[in-house]
Structure formats: structure tokens, C-alpha cells
Design a protein around this motif. Structure first.
Motif, PDB file in Angstrom:
ATOM      1  N   GLY A 130       0.786  -1.226   0.000  1.00 27.12           N
ATOM      2  CA  GLY A 130       0.000   0.000   0.000  1.00 27.12           C
ATOM      3  C   GLY A 130       0.816   1.273   0.000  1.00 27.12           C
ATOM      4  O   GLY A 130       0.254   2.370   0.134  1.00 27.12           O
ATOM      5  N   ALA A 131       2.130   1.172  -0.170  1.00 21.19           N
ATOM      6  CA  ALA A 131       2.982   2.357  -0.181  1.00 21.19           C
ATOM      7  C   ALA A 131       3.135   2.893  -1.603  1.00 21.19           C
ATOM      8  O   ALA A 131       3.028   2.142  -2.578  1.00 21.19           O
ATOM      9  N   ASP A 132       3.389   4.183  -1.708  1.00 19.89           N
ATOM     10  CA  ASP A 132       3.596   4.800  -3.020  1.00 19.89           C
ATOM     11  C   ASP A 132       5.033   4.636  -3.504  1.00 19.89           C
ATOM     12  O   ASP A 132       5.307   4.697  -4.701  1.00 19.89           O
ATOM     13  N   ALA A 133       5.945   4.442  -2.581  1.00 22.61           N
ATOM     14  CA  ALA A 133       7.358   4.281  -2.924  1.00 22.61           C
ATOM     15  C   ALA A 133       8.099   3.710  -1.733  1.00 22.61           C
ATOM     16  O   ALA A 133       7.617   3.750  -0.595  1.00 22.61           O
ATOM     17  N   VAL A 134       9.283   3.177  -2.000  1.00 23.34           N
ATOM     18  CA  VAL A 134      10.187   2.763  -0.939  1.00 23.34           C
ATOM     19  C   VAL A 134      11.507   3.496  -1.157  1.00 23.34           C
ATOM     20  O   VAL A 134      11.947   3.673  -2.295  1.00 23.34           O
ATOM     21  N   VAL A 135      12.101   3.956  -0.066  1.00 21.40           N
ATOM     22  CA  VAL A 135      13.369   4.689  -0.142  1.00 21.40           C
ATOM     23  C   VAL A 135      14.432   3.857   0.577  1.00 21.40           C
ATOM     24  O   VAL A 135      14.277   3.514   1.746  1.00 21.40           O
ATOM     25  N   LEU A 136      15.510   3.557  -0.145  1.00 17.60           N
ATOM     26  CA  LEU A 136      16.590   2.738   0.402  1.00 17.60           C
ATOM     27  C   LEU A 136      17.846   3.569   0.631  1.00 17.60           C
ATOM     28  O   LEU A 136      18.209   4.406  -0.202  1.00 17.60           O
ATOM     29  N   THR A 137      18.489   3.327   1.750  1.00 19.38           N
ATOM     30  CA  THR A 137      19.780   3.933   2.059  1.00 19.38           C
ATOM     31  C   THR A 137      20.859   2.861   1.884  1.00 19.38           C
ATOM     32  O   THR A 137      20.549   1.672   1.780  1.00 19.38           O
ATOM     33  N   PRO A 138      22.140   3.243   1.831  1.00 13.29           N
ATOM     34  CA  PRO A 138      23.188   2.223   1.738  1.00 13.29           C
ATOM     35  C   PRO A 138      23.052   1.218   2.875  1.00 13.29           C
ATOM     36  O   PRO A 138      22.943   1.580   4.039  1.00 13.29           O
ATOM     37  N   GLY A 139      23.036  -0.041   2.526  1.00  9.44           N
ATOM     38  CA  GLY A 139      22.826  -1.095   3.511  1.00  9.44           C
ATOM     39  C   GLY A 139      22.529  -2.397   2.812  1.00  9.44           C
ATOM     40  O   GLY A 139      22.685  -2.530   1.587  1.00  9.44           O
ATOM     41  N   ALA A 140      22.052  -3.377   3.562  1.00 13.85           N
ATOM     42  CA  ALA A 140      21.894  -4.727   3.046  1.00 13.85           C
ATOM     43  C   ALA A 140      20.874  -4.829   1.913  1.00 13.85           C
ATOM     44  O   ALA A 140      21.099  -5.562   0.942  1.00 13.85           O
ATOM     45  N   THR A 141      19.763  -4.112   2.009  1.00 11.34           N
ATOM     46  CA  THR A 141      18.751  -4.235   0.959  1.00 11.34           C
ATOM     47  C   THR A 141      19.237  -3.614  -0.344  1.00 11.34           C
ATOM     48  O   THR A 141      18.990  -4.160  -1.435  1.00 11.34           O
ATOM     49  N   LEU A 142      19.924  -2.496  -0.270  1.00 11.72           N
ATOM     50  CA  LEU A 142      20.493  -1.904  -1.478  1.00 11.72           C
ATOM     51  C   LEU A 142      21.551  -2.836  -2.070  1.00 11.72           C
ATOM     52  O   LEU A 142      21.647  -2.976  -3.302  1.00 11.72           O
ATOM     53  N   THR A 143      22.323  -3.477  -1.220  1.00 15.23           N
ATOM     54  CA  THR A 143      23.308  -4.455  -1.700  1.00 15.23           C
ATOM     55  C   THR A 143      22.611  -5.622  -2.383  1.00 15.23           C
ATOM     56  O   THR A 143      23.044  -6.091  -3.442  1.00 15.23           O
ATOM     57  N   TRP A 144      21.539  -6.117  -1.779  1.00 16.45           N
ATOM     58  CA  TRP A 144      20.762  -7.211  -2.383  1.00 16.45           C
ATOM     59  C   TRP A 144      20.237  -6.810  -3.756  1.00 16.45           C
ATOM     60  O   TRP A 144      20.246  -7.606  -4.700  1.00 16.45           O
ATOM     61  N   LEU A 145      19.814  -5.576  -3.887  1.00 16.84           N
ATOM     62  CA  LEU A 145      19.209  -5.095  -5.126  1.00 16.84           C
ATOM     63  C   LEU A 145      20.239  -4.876  -6.227  1.00 16.84           C
ATOM     64  O   LEU A 145      20.000  -5.222  -7.390  1.00 16.84           O
ATOM     65  N   LEU A 146      21.398  -4.316  -5.877  1.00 17.74           N
ATOM     66  CA  LEU A 146      22.382  -3.900  -6.884  1.00 17.74           C
ATOM     67  C   LEU A 146      23.611  -4.801  -6.963  1.00 17.74           C
ATOM     68  O   LEU A 146      24.384  -4.701  -7.922  1.00 17.74           O
ATOM     69  N   GLY A 147      23.810  -5.645  -5.949  1.00 17.73           N
ATOM     70  CA  GLY A 147      24.981  -6.502  -5.981  1.00 17.73           C
ATOM     71  C   GLY A 147      26.271  -5.780  -5.680  1.00 17.73           C
ATOM     72  O   GLY A 147      27.361  -6.256  -6.019  1.00 17.73           O
ATOM     73  N   HIS A 148      26.189  -4.637  -5.043  1.00 23.38           N
ATOM     74  CA  HIS A 148      27.375  -3.862  -4.697  1.00 23.38           C
ATOM     75  C   HIS A 148      27.120  -3.175  -3.364  1.00 23.38           C
ATOM     76  O   HIS A 148      26.038  -2.633  -3.140  1.00 23.38           O
ATOM     77  N   GLY A 191      27.820   1.900 -12.777  1.00 22.03           N
ATOM     78  CA  GLY A 191      28.318   0.602 -13.207  1.00 22.03           C
ATOM     79  C   GLY A 191      27.472  -0.568 -12.742  1.00 22.03           C
ATOM     80  O   GLY A 191      27.423  -1.599 -13.411  1.00 22.03           O
ATOM     81  N   VAL A 192      26.805  -0.425 -11.609  1.00 18.86           N
ATOM     82  CA  VAL A 192      26.008  -1.537 -11.065  1.00 18.86           C
ATOM     83  C   VAL A 192      24.510  -1.292 -11.155  1.00 18.86           C
ATOM     84  O   VAL A 192      23.725  -2.192 -10.853  1.00 18.86           O
ATOM     85  N   ALA A 193      24.099  -0.095 -11.561  1.00 19.26           N
ATOM     86  CA  ALA A 193      22.669   0.226 -11.604  1.00 19.26           C
ATOM     87  C   ALA A 193      22.273   0.834 -12.953  1.00 19.26           C
ATOM     88  O   ALA A 193      21.744   1.951 -13.006  1.00 19.26           O
ATOM     89  N   PRO A 194      22.501   0.123 -14.053  1.00 19.09           N
ATOM     90  CA  PRO A 194      22.151   0.681 -15.359  1.00 19.09           C
ATOM     91  C   PRO A 194      20.658   0.942 -15.532  1.00 19.09           C
ATOM     92  O   PRO A 194      20.255   1.773 -16.351  1.00 19.09           O
ATOM     93  N   ALA A 195      19.825   0.238 -14.745  1.00 15.28           N
ATOM     94  CA  ALA A 195      18.372   0.423 -14.861  1.00 15.28           C
ATOM     95  C   ALA A 195      17.906   1.737 -14.244  1.00 15.28           C
ATOM     96  O   ALA A 195      16.784   2.177 -14.497  1.00 15.28           O
TER      97      ALA A 195
END
Length: 392
Positions: A41-59, A92-96
Motif C-alpha cells: 500500500g505504499a507509493d514508494a520505498v526509499v533505500l539507504t546504503p545497507g543490506a537491501t540496497l546491496t541485495w538489489l544492486l549486488g554492490h 556501473g552496477v545500476a544501469p536500470a
């Protein structure tokens, strides 16, 4: 297998695991994140440097004191606020992520933040990670999105990261192999007169020398009465003959952590009381592993693990839950504890770590890492669990 062979085998595994991530997988994970956020039900999610961003981008990025955010709207393209010095790494890790708003130290992040959040002006619910969002970042969100309510993204993150893929499980198992080889080498130095700090330093060095991605936490090396402190700190205390030595440690491989605890006896012969306490914890560990299977609750796993420890002679010496999740963080969901009625699912990875702690006397903890399978669970750790006497 000799010491050199173990090291060579681990190095070969490290080369394979270090291969570049596939952009198709990253794109799939971005779609997963967007879908789960929308379902919450959220309009967006905001990620800071951490484990979830690492999971998403591989870096792995470190935000330090600089504003670094990835904004993922449910109905629009992702947007990033990136310090200029991280531009090359990020692109380099987030071309999308095509919309990248850069800022440098001289100008500050205000203009970049205003531009990045412009498309979310009508957002009313924005999910953030409660344990990683800092006050500085929350201020920027409040200023740029005054109408939005900040909500916890914990359920979103848990759904995405709780079940580990085969690749993720192999990384945790490889971390365990490195850690266990380092432990066995370190145990050669254990004998009466050695200090806790000496053994902790030796173990830390071996974890890195054998290919570990770092020290997951400062090794907990506690002897004698201090072994009754679940999270005690090693110091100059010298080990004595015939007392317990508790070692809790971990490392990572390809970003994924292991977490292992073993308890030993330093030389000499254990007393009947020591054998009784150790055997009780060992049986609790065995029961906890056996209870870990899909379809039951984490409360069920906990209660089965702790059943024999709840006997009158041990109950007062229990101080913590049965276990916690493992992955890109050393502690992450699920929590294997009383009252957690979440259902265990195939792919979940967590620790089984029962313990008894007798203040002023000593303590025992035996910790293993398991991954739930369709039939039950696989042990990702393999270090012997029977009582061992060191330095005899």
C-alpha cells in the motif's frame, strides 16, 4: 585434508562467487521490490546504503555522512541521489536507474534532493527501513515530501530477502567453511595460560587469511566464569585447565554471513556438572535443527529446541531466543523465538543457538546455521558438536 588444500579450495570458490552479477537478475529484483511495495500500500520505498540496497544492486555502498538514496516509486522509474564521488560505481552496477541526481561537497545535496523527489510530490505513504534511516535522511524526506507518512519497510524487506536462493545459500555455506577452517587452525593454540584476546586475534587473522570477506563481528572468546556472558568481550584473562571456553564468531563470503558458536573444555577433564550442562545444550541444538521445517511456526521451532532446557534445574539459566536470520546482515529476520507465529518457509536461513549461562560458573552455547528445504533443513555448518577437550 591438509591446511593448504583447504585454503586452495576456498580460493577457487571465491573466484567463482566473485563473478559479475547478471543485469537480468537485478532487473527482476527491482520488479519484485516494486510489486511488494505496491502490495503493502505504499507509493514508494526509499533505500539507504545497507543490506537491501546491496541485495538489489549486488554492490555494497557506504553512505558515510553523505546523502545517498535510491527512491523506487511503485508507478514510475527509480530515481537516485548519489554523491558525485560515487557516480562511476553507481552507474556501473545500476544501469536500470537512468535518473541519477548528483551532488558534491561544495554545493551540498539540497538541489539534488529537491529534483529527485519532485515526481513524488503527491505521495502519501513512503516506506523506509526503520533500522537504517538516519535523522539526516529523514529530514530531507520530511522537507521534500511534507504530505507523505513514513512507514516501516520491514515487512517489504523481509518478504524479499528472507528466502535465500541456492546461490545465496552456497555463499553462506562457503563462509561457514572458511570460518570452520580458521577455527580449527586457531584451536591448535588453545592451552592453559593463553589469553582470550590472543585467541580472538588469531581467529580474526585466520578468517581473513583464508578468504573471509571480513569479520562479521569481533569474535567472542570467553573462558571460565566469563563464558556465562552471552555477549561478553574477550580480554587478557588467561585460560585455566578444566574450564569452559566459548567461541562465537563469523565471517562473510560474497557479502553473506555465517554465525557459529562452539564451546570447549581447556585441557583437563570436565566435571560431571560440566558434562550435564553441555549435553543439555547439545540435545537442545539437535532438537532445534530437527524441528526446522516448512509449515511449522518459529514459535514451534523455539519451543521444541528449548523443551529440555525448561526443566526446573535449567530454566533460570536461559536468557535468549533460539535464533535469528542470516544473510547480508549477521542478524536479520526471522526471529526464532516464543510468540513468533510466522510460518517457516522453504529457503529461510537462520541460526539454532541454545545456551545455558550459570553466572559465576560458566556457560555453554552451540550455534549452527540451517537452511529450510522441502523435506526439513540442511545444516550449513559442519564443525563437530560433541564436547571436545583442547590443549590436552
Amino acid at each position: 585434508m591438509g591446511d593448504e588444500t583447504v585454503t586452495e579450495g576456498l580460493a577457487e570458490g571465491a573466484e567463482d562467487a566473485g563473478a559479475p552479477r547478471h543485469s537480468s537478475r537485478d532487473a527482476a529484483r527491482l520488479d519484485q521490490l516494486r510489486q511488494v511495495t505496491a502490495a503493502a500500500g505504499a507509493d514508494a520505498v526509499v533505500l539507504t546504503p545497507g543490506a537491501t540496497l546491496t541485495w538489489l544492486l549486488g554492490h555494497q555502498f557506504d553512505g558515510h555522512e553523505r546523502l545517498f538514496l535510491l527512491i523506487v516509486p511503485t508507478a514510475d522509474a527509480p530515481v537516485a541521489i548519489v554523491p558525485a564521488l560515487e557516480e562511476a560505481n553507481f552507474r556501473g552496477v545500476a544501469p536500470a536507474v537512468e535518473s541519477v541526481h548528483l551532488w558534491d561537497d561544495a554545493d551540498g545535496p539540497e538541489a539534488a534532493a529537491a529534483a529527485a523527489f519532485k515526481g513524488l510530490g503527491k505521495a502519501t505513504r513512503v516506506a523506509v527501513e526503520p533500522l537504517s534511516l538516519r535523522y539526516m535522511e529523514a529530514q530531507h524526506l520530511s522537507r521534500e515530501l511534507p504530505k507523505a507518512k513514513l512507514e516501516s519497510a520491514e515487512s517489504i524487506v523481509s518478504e524479499l530477502r528472507l528466502k535465500k536462493s541456492d546461490e545465496e545459500a552456497k555463499a553462506i555455506q562457503q563462509a561457514s567453511k572458511i570460518a570452520e577452517a580458521a577455527l580449527e587452525f586457531t584451536l591448535r593454540d588453545v592451552k592453559p595460560g593463553r589469553s582470550e584476546r590472543e585467541i580472538a586475534a588469531k581467529l580474526s587473522s585466520e578468517l581473513l587469511r583464508r578468504g573471509g570477506g571480513g569479520i562479521s563481528f569481533g569474535p567472542i572468546v570467553l573462558s571460565g566464569p566469563k563464558s556465562a556472558l552471552p555477549h561478553g568481550v574477550p580480554d587478557e584473562r588467561q585460560m585455566e585447565e578444566g574450564e569452559f571456553l566459548l567461541i562465537d564468531f563469523g565471517t562473510s563470503f560474497d557479502g553473506y554471513h555465517c554465525d557459529i558458536t562452539r564451546t570447549f573444555v581447556v585441557s583437563g577433564s570436565p566435571t560431571d556438572r560440566m558434562r550435564e550442562v553441555y549435553e543439555a545444550v547439545l540435545q537442545a541444538n539437535i532438537r532445534g535443527v530437527a524441528a526446522s521445517r516448512p509449515g511449522v511456526t518459529y514459535d514451534y521451532v523455539h519451543k521444541n529446541c528449548q523443551a529440555n532446557l525448561r526443566a526446573a534445574r535449567f530454566k533460570e539459566f536461559m536468557t535468549h531466543r533460539t535464533g535469528h536470520g542470516l544473510g547480508l546482515e549477521i542478524h536479520e529476520p526471522p526471529s526464532v523465538m516464543a510468540g513468533n507465529t510466522d510460518v517457516v518457509e522453504e529457503g529461510a536461513v537462520f541460526t539454532i543457538e541454545p545456551g545455558l549461562y550459570l553466572e559465576g560458573w560458566g556457560g555453554v552455547r552451540i550455534e549452527d546455521n540451517v537452511r529450510v528445504t522441502a523435506e526439513g533443513c540442511d545444516l550449513l555448518t559442519s564443525s563437530p558438536r560433541e564436547l571436545r577437550i583442547l590443549g590436552a
